[in-house]
Design a protein around this motif. Structure first.
Motif, PDB file in Angstrom:
ATOM      1  N   TYR A  58       0.846  -1.197   0.000  1.00 35.04           N
ATOM      2  CA  TYR A  58       0.000   0.000   0.000  1.00 35.04           C
ATOM      3  C   TYR A  58       0.877   1.240   0.000  1.00 35.04           C
ATOM      4  CZ  TYR A  58       0.884  -1.133   4.950  1.00 35.04           C
ATOM      5  OH  TYR A  58       1.482  -1.500   6.132  1.00 35.04           O
ATOM      6  N   ILE A  60       1.274   4.800   2.005  1.00 35.00           N
ATOM      7  CA  ILE A  60       0.848   5.527   3.202  1.00 35.00           C
ATOM      8  C   ILE A  60       1.057   7.025   2.999  1.00 35.00           C
ATOM      9  CG2 ILE A  60       1.209   3.720   4.938  1.00 35.00           C
ATOM     10  CD1 ILE A  60       3.995   4.919   5.431  1.00 35.00           C
ATOM     11  N   GLU A  75       4.041  -4.986   3.834  1.00 37.30           N
ATOM     12  CA  GLU A  75       3.836  -5.565   5.168  1.00 37.30           C
ATOM     13  C   GLU A  75       3.710  -7.071   5.038  1.00 37.30           C
ATOM     14  OE1 GLU A  75       0.901  -3.489   7.475  1.00 37.30           O
ATOM     15  OE2 GLU A  75       0.705  -5.117   8.926  1.00 37.30           O
ATOM     16  N   VAL A  95       6.957  -4.346   8.673  1.00 35.34           N
ATOM     17  CA  VAL A  95       6.578  -3.269   7.754  1.00 35.34           C
ATOM     18  C   VAL A  95       7.836  -2.593   7.209  1.00 35.34           C
ATOM     19  CG1 VAL A  95       5.290  -1.119   7.463  1.00 35.34           C
ATOM     20  CG2 VAL A  95       4.435  -2.882   9.022  1.00 35.34           C
ATOM     21  N   THR A 108       9.946  -2.162  10.702  1.00 37.97           N
ATOM     22  CA  THR A 108       9.232  -2.188  11.982  1.00 37.97           C
ATOM     23  C   THR A 108       8.627  -3.560  12.179  1.00 37.97           C
ATOM     24  OG1 THR A 108       8.682   0.126  11.639  1.00 37.97           O
ATOM     25  CG2 THR A 108       7.466  -1.012  13.342  1.00 37.97           C
ATOM     26  N   ASN A 110       5.822  -5.427  14.259  1.00 39.08           N
ATOM     27  CA  ASN A 110       4.658  -5.291  15.141  1.00 39.08           C
ATOM     28  C   ASN A 110       4.192  -6.685  15.519  1.00 39.08           C
ATOM     29  OD1 ASN A 110       4.452  -2.405  14.662  1.00 39.08           O
ATOM     30  ND2 ASN A 110       3.693  -2.950  12.638  1.00 39.08           N
ATOM     31  N   PHE A 143      17.638   9.042  15.471  1.00 40.71           N
ATOM     32  CA  PHE A 143      16.725   9.803  14.631  1.00 40.71           C
ATOM     33  C   PHE A 143      15.624   8.900  14.067  1.00 40.71           C
ATOM     34  CE2 PHE A 143      16.399  12.368  10.523  1.00 40.71           C
ATOM     35  CZ  PHE A 143      15.797  13.450  11.117  1.00 40.71           C
ATOM     36  N   ILE A 144      16.020   7.768  13.535  1.00 40.04           N
ATOM     37  CA  ILE A 144      15.064   6.810  12.979  1.00 40.04           C
ATOM     38  C   ILE A 144      14.143   6.290  14.082  1.00 40.04           C
ATOM     39  CG2 ILE A 144      14.807   4.519  11.926  1.00 40.04           C
ATOM     40  CD1 ILE A 144      17.503   5.031  10.474  1.00 40.04           C
ATOM     41  N   ASN A 147      11.617   8.977  15.352  1.00 41.78           N
ATOM     42  CA  ASN A 147      10.562   9.259  14.383  1.00 41.78           C
ATOM     43  C   ASN A 147       9.628   8.069  14.179  1.00 41.78           C
ATOM     44  OD1 ASN A 147      10.777  12.040  12.981  1.00 41.78           O
ATOM     45  ND2 ASN A 147      12.883  11.389  13.281  1.00 41.78           N
ATOM     46  N   SER A 148      10.161   6.867  14.316  1.00 45.57           N
ATOM     47  CA  SER A 148       9.313   5.685  14.180  1.00 45.57           C
ATOM     48  C   SER A 148       8.374   5.585  15.379  1.00 45.57           C
ATOM     49  CB  SER A 148      10.156   4.423  14.076  1.00 45.57           C
ATOM     50  OG  SER A 148      10.961   4.488  12.923  1.00 45.57           O
ATOM     51  N   GLY A 151       5.533   8.056  15.180  1.00 46.49           N
ATOM     52  CA  GLY A 151       4.581   7.650  14.144  1.00 46.49           C
ATOM     53  C   GLY A 151       3.737   6.465  14.598  1.00 46.49           C
ATOM     54  N   LEU A 152       4.373   5.494  15.259  1.00 44.30           N
ATOM     55  CA  LEU A 152       3.667   4.299  15.721  1.00 44.30           C
ATOM     56  C   LEU A 152       2.686   4.643  16.828  1.00 44.30           C
ATOM     57  CD1 LEU A 152       6.725   1.920  15.664  1.00 44.30           C
ATOM     58  CD2 LEU A 152       4.608   1.556  14.359  1.00 44.30           C
ATOM     59  N   TYR A 155      -0.347   6.218  15.315  1.00 45.39           N
ATOM     60  CA  TYR A 155      -1.113   5.230  14.545  1.00 45.39           C
ATOM     61  C   TYR A 155      -1.932   4.317  15.462  1.00 45.39           C
ATOM     62  CZ  TYR A 155      -2.043   1.353  11.309  1.00 45.39           C
ATOM     63  OH  TYR A 155      -2.643   0.381  10.547  1.00 45.39           O
TER      64      TYR A 155
HETATM   65  C1  YK8 Z   1       1.122  -0.548   9.368  1.00 45.07           C
HETATM   66  C2  YK8 Z   1       7.481   3.367  11.114  1.00 45.07           C
HETATM   67  C3  YK8 Z   1       8.332   4.522  10.646  1.00 45.07           C
HETATM   68  C4  YK8 Z   1       7.503   5.306   9.613  1.00 45.07           C
HETATM   69  C5  YK8 Z   1       7.922   6.801   9.554  1.00 45.07           C
HETATM   70  C6  YK8 Z   1       9.390   6.799   9.112  1.00 45.07           C
HETATM   71  C7  YK8 Z   1      10.036   8.078   9.283  1.00 45.07           C
HETATM   72  C8  YK8 Z   1      11.500   7.965   9.030  1.00 45.07           C
HETATM   73  C9  YK8 Z   1      12.064   9.294   9.353  1.00 45.07           C
HETATM   74  C10 YK8 Z   1      13.447   9.544   8.959  1.00 45.07           C
HETATM   75  C11 YK8 Z   1       7.082   7.627   8.608  1.00 45.07           C
HETATM   76  C12 YK8 Z   1       0.686   0.776   8.749  1.00 45.07           C
HETATM   77  C13 YK8 Z   1       6.057   4.885   9.930  1.00 45.07           C
HETATM   78  C14 YK8 Z   1       5.479   5.591  11.155  1.00 45.07           C
HETATM   79  C15 YK8 Z   1       5.053   4.946   8.789  1.00 45.07           C
HETATM   80  C16 YK8 Z   1       3.774   4.185   9.078  1.00 45.07           C
HETATM   81  C17 YK8 Z   1       4.004   2.704   9.458  1.00 45.07           C
HETATM   82  C18 YK8 Z   1       2.694   1.955   9.847  1.00 45.07           C
HETATM   83  C19 YK8 Z   1       1.865   2.792  10.835  1.00 45.07           C
HETATM   84  C20 YK8 Z   1      13.715  11.002   9.040  1.00 45.07           C
HETATM   85  C21 YK8 Z   1      14.476   8.700   9.562  1.00 45.07           C
HETATM   86  C22 YK8 Z   1       1.890   1.705   8.561  1.00 45.07           C
HETATM   87  C23 YK8 Z   1       1.814  -0.290  10.694  1.00 45.07           C
HETATM   88  C24 YK8 Z   1       2.972   0.643  10.494  1.00 45.07           C
HETATM   89  C25 YK8 Z   1       4.203   0.265  10.869  1.00 45.07           C
HETATM   90  C26 YK8 Z   1       5.386   1.139  10.771  1.00 45.07           C
HETATM   91  C27 YK8 Z   1       5.042   2.608  10.580  1.00 45.07           C
HETATM   92  C28 YK8 Z   1       6.298   3.381  10.170  1.00 45.07           C
HETATM   93  O1  YK8 Z   1       0.020  -1.409   9.533  1.00 45.07           O
HETATM   94  O2  YK8 Z   1       7.826   7.398  10.815  1.00 45.07           O
END
Ligand code: YK8
Length: 177
Positions: A58, A60, A75, A95, A108, A110, A143-144, A147-148, A151-152, A155
């Protein structure tokens, strides 16, 4: 890693599995709200290990200003053979976000547990961890990770809120169910 969700819902374990891990109306609506597009999925298929696997792809939408506005993602979900229908489900999901900075360094993991609590209740636990495929420089790594995690957290809070709405709808005395 971190525990992002740990809650008892008035939803049976089998129903919770159906909501989260099949092409349910709930999943389709949640993807719409999150602006997750171009979603495709393989069916659950048995592996030689006895576990079931499926792969989702997908796009995102990302709100993090450090990153582009969207990323494709893959995923890989594993439903472990130790799972017992209606009783206990264990699903690991890896993911991979393909279009974010340093995407080749991490993914990631989960881990979803759905445990039956009673006939109409289950506990859902989601534990997540950032895994490294190659060792980045320390500053990049933090940093990673930072930010992860943010975001998690966002979510899974949203997922919890949507599940609570679904729970309310499913348990309406005059509802369709
Ligand atoms: C799934 C983990 C990291 C990623 C994000 C990465 C930023 C990196 C930044 C730099 C954007 C639906 C995430 C949150 C995107 C979304 C992913 C989702 C929520 C500067 C280093 C997508 C579960 C899932 C797992 C991992 C999430 C990413 O069902 O920050």
């Amino acid at each position: 890693g971190r525990l992002y969700l740990n809650k008892v819902f008035h939803i049976s374990a089998a129903k919770m599995f159906e909501l989260l891990f099949t092409d349910s109306a709930f999943t389709r609506r949640f993807k719409d709200i999150r602006k997750i597009s171009n979603a495709s999925s393989t069916p659950w298929q048995k592996e030689s290990s006895g576990n079931l696997r499926r792969t989702l792809n997908y796009t995102i939408t990302i709100t993090n200003p450090l990153v582009g506005k969207s990323s494709t993602a893959t995923e890989n979900q594993t439903l472990y053979k130790e799972s017992r229908e209606g009783q206990y489900y264990l699903v690991d999901s890896e993911v991979y976000t393909h279009d974010v900075p340093y995407h080749d360094y991490f993914y990631t993991l989960n881990r979803y547990y759905i445990i039956s609590h009673s006939k109409r209740k289950c506990r859902l636990r989601v534990h997540s961890d950032v895994k490294y495929r190659k060792q980045p420089w320390g500053l990049v790594k933090s940093f990673i990770t930072k930010n992860s995690w943010s975001g998690l957290e966002e979510y899974f809070k949203h997922l919890e809120a949507e599940l609570l709405e679904e729970e309310a709808e499913l348990n309406q005395p005059n509802g369709e169910m």
